[in-house]
Design an enzyme around this catalytic site. Structure first.
Site, PDB file in Angstrom:
ATOM      1  N   ASP A  68       0.801  -1.222   0.000  1.00 39.05           N
ATOM      2  CA  ASP A  68       0.000   0.000   0.000  1.00 39.05           C
ATOM      3  C   ASP A  68       0.841   1.282   0.000  1.00 39.05           C
ATOM      4  OD1 ASP A  68       0.973  -0.131   2.572  1.00 39.05           O
ATOM      5  OD2 ASP A  68      -0.952   0.152   3.566  1.00 39.05           O
ATOM      6  N   ARG A 240      -4.863   4.340   6.353  1.00 33.70           N
ATOM      7  CA  ARG A 240      -5.179   3.983   4.970  1.00 33.70           C
ATOM      8  C   ARG A 240      -6.102   5.023   4.363  1.00 33.70           C
ATOM      9  NH1 ARG A 240      -4.360  -1.241   3.210  1.00 33.70           N
ATOM     10  NH2 ARG A 240      -5.025  -0.256   1.275  1.00 33.70           N
ATOM     11  N   TYR A 249       1.002  -3.231  11.490  1.00 32.33           N
ATOM     12  CA  TYR A 249       2.053  -4.250  11.430  1.00 32.33           C
ATOM     13  C   TYR A 249       2.413  -4.568  12.877  1.00 32.33           C
ATOM     14  CZ  TYR A 249       2.745  -3.356   6.452  1.00 32.33           C
ATOM     15  OH  TYR A 249       2.562  -3.230   5.089  1.00 32.33           O
ATOM     16  N   PRO A 330       7.833  -5.989   4.561  1.00 28.44           N
ATOM     17  CA  PRO A 330       7.002  -4.919   4.012  1.00 28.44           C
ATOM     18  C   PRO A 330       7.043  -3.604   4.786  1.00 28.44           C
ATOM     19  CG  PRO A 330       5.629  -6.426   5.273  1.00 28.44           C
ATOM     20  CD  PRO A 330       7.024  -6.979   5.312  1.00 28.44           C
TER      21      PRO A 330
END
Length: 586
Positions: A68, A240, A249, A330
């Site tokens: 993302d 987001r 995370y 990530p």
């Protein structure tokens, strides 16, 4: 955006007229519709004389989850594809990052708050948007392209036969192509067919990731936040798009050397419970889990990105890109970004060779350039992951580490080494702000013809052309440069079809006098292109901002993928010809 060059066309200017072609042979077969595959497909789809196919083992496009983070450098690339404005409109913009650590009582407290990207690093922001939406924008570009390219879903590669052409054996039958590119992920069937292993190591640590809709009393839920508890581990919060969703995370557990994360049988409830323990005394009330996964931290990379190595007499026919040749954690947000840069690097080289603009040996430069960049990424990711894991021991050290490497995570520190496409720095002093081998750093200018304030870098579109920026010193060499670049222009083609010359003067636009000879005629109607001449923006003079020598001036030659290839004095056009003759066929 320019259109109507070859006559008035009503409607959506992004919808190109469909090209009529009888070509049935495949030039380029792309395997996989991830970020690398779709970047390459969207790039090649605009060239109707290049027959491109893209196949995908899944039965349809990506819907949710996965990557993302979109770095500033990637947004610069999206500008070249004319989708940056779409991404910015939907995305969450990462403006600040906060750091939370335990105080003397053990309760987490905010210990730092910084700008996420330093001022002036890029005209583009760091944003967060679902990988699936990035895919949607690429797929739309492909549908509107002259070739109307669409992926062939439910098609899996089962093997390759490599000769003068490449035959890909698939579940839907054989496909023969001049070139095959494996963009099919960490378990790449193309890489396996080439017998090129991923090499590296795991960190023996389990992490969870989840996109959630939730309520909380944690105050920084809409800021990128790195949080470490005293004894419950760490987590990273990434807000987001849409104003409500957020990604976590979450550090879960250390793994034994012979243990895999799947052995722990972790569930979404484990992730939520771990997040609440780390956030204590704040409460996280999860209303919906949109997507979740667990993973092991590891860094792996292949030794080469093609079926033949740089220096081999035989140019490559098969390539791998993205996760097929490099995998990593990530949290630093580099995977999707580096994968797309792989594809942009390879795309213009394939186009140049297929169109006969360059010799097939140019294709060796893909593996030579991108394998080095991937190894740099692996080294960075390993350091970043370890710094994040150890941050509870020295919170200030991690914040310092984060700030020190912010340029890298923004994607602007990539620098190609001296080689066939990257010249020596002999004349770097003429344009100190355009480092040879780095991306062309945009700056504001005024377009002379219409007084439009804009970014000079936005004249670089993803169309396969080289750019030659002529920063005029005390003597204007524009006319001579026009004759020089005509050497590379095919008979009957537009004068900027191979090398696009753009001139930047030092005088304000209202004080600049010029005539029609500045502006080349193009297209079937021989219309003048009035968008070739620029003047400084008085609020931020580009000559000062990018260290251009005002007396001598500078020529800045930029590759089709936005990287600076060479800096020269405007008078040294023989040196420019000698350099281009090594790359382009005439």
């Amino acid at each position: 955006m320019q259109y109507h060059l070859n006559g008035f066309c009503p409607g959506d200017p992004a919808l190109h007229p469909k090209a009529e072609t009888t070509k049935t042979d495949t030039d380029v077969l792309i395997v996989g519709t991830g970020p690398a595959g779709l970047t390459l497909a969207a790039y090649l789809a605009q060239f109707p004389h290049i027959r491109t196919r893209i196949v995908e083992r899944r039965d349809g496009p990506l819907i949710m989850g996965q990557a993302d983070g979109i770095a500033c450098r990637t947004m610069e690339m999206f500008q070249a594809f004319n989708i940056a404005h779409l991404v910015k409109h939907e995305a969450y913009h990462v403006n600040e990052t906060t750091f939370w650590n335990p105080d003397d009582t053990g309760q987490i407290t905010r210990t730092g708050r910084i700008d996420d990207v330093e001022e002036g690093l890029s005209e583009q922001p760091h944003v967060i948007l679902s990988q699936a939406r990035v895919h949607d924008f690429y797929l739309d570009l492909m549908r509107k392209s002259p070739t109307r390219l669409e992926p062939d879903y439910s098609t899996e590669i089962t093997g390759l036969t490599i000769a003068d052409t490449v035959t890909a054996h698939t579940t839907q039958g054989d496909i023969t192509a001049k070139y095959v590119i494996g963009c099919d992920g960490a378990r790449s069937a193309v890489r396996k067919a080439l017998d090129i292993p991923l090499k590296g190591e795991a960190e023996n640590a389990a992490w969870g990731v989840m996109d959630i809709l939730a309520t909380t009393d944690f105050p920084d839920i809409r800021l990128k936040s790195a949080i470490t508890s005293r004894d419950q581990g760490s987590l990273l919060i990434i807000p987001r798009e849409g104003g409500y969703m957020v990604r976590f995370y979450i550090e879960l557990a250390k793994l034994n050397p012979d243990e895999r994360v799947a052995d722990r049988d972790l569930t979404p409830d484990h992730l939520i419970a771990a997040a609440n323990r780390i956030l204590h005394p704040y409460i996280l009330d999860v209303k919906q889990i949109v997507w979740w996964s667990v993973y092991e931290i590891g860094q792996r990379v292949t030794d080469q990105f093609a079926n033949t190595a740089p220096g081999d007499a035989t140019p490559p026919r098969v390539f791998i890109a993205g996760d097929a040749c490099h995998t990593h954690s990530p949290k630093a947000g580099q995977g999707m970004n580096v994968s797309m840069q792989d594809a942009f690097n390879l795309g213009w080289k394939l186009q140049s060779v297929i169109e006969g603009r360059a010799d097939p040996a140019l294709l060796h430069s893909y593996s030579a350039e991108r394998q080095t960049i991937a190894q740099d990424l692996i080294d960075f990711d390993r350091d970043f992951a370890r710094a994040f894991a150890a941050r509870g021991k020295d919170p200030k050290a991690f914040q310092s580490h984060f700030q020190k490497h912010a340029r890298y995570t923004a994607g602007v520190e990539t620098q190609y080494k001296s080689g066939p496409l990257t010249g020596a720095d002999t004349h770097q002093h003429l344009a100190t702000g355009y480092a040879i081998g780095k991306r062309f750093h945009s700056a504001p200018v005024n377009r002379w013809a219409d007084a439009h304030k804009m970014q000079l870098g936005h004249t670089i579109t993803a169309d396969g052309r080289w750019r030659l920026f002529n920063f005029v010193g005390s003597v204007d060499q524009t006319d001579a440069l026009t004759e020089t670049i005509a050497r590379y222009t095919p008979t009957g083609a537009d004068p900027d079809s191979i090398i696009d010359l753009r001139t930047v003067l030092q005088t304000p636009h209202r004080d600049t006098q010029t005539d029609a000879t500045r502006f080349p005629t193009k297209g079937t109607l021989h219309l003048q292109d009035m968008e070739k001449l620029f003047c400084p923006d008085p609020a931020a003079d580009i000559f000062d901002a990018r260290g251009i020598d005002r007396k001598i001036g500078a020529l800045v030659l930029v590759r089709p993928d936005q990287y600076v290839s060479l800096v020269l004095p405007p008078q040294q056009q023989n040196a420019l010809v000698n350099w281009l003759d090594q790359i382009l066929n005439t």
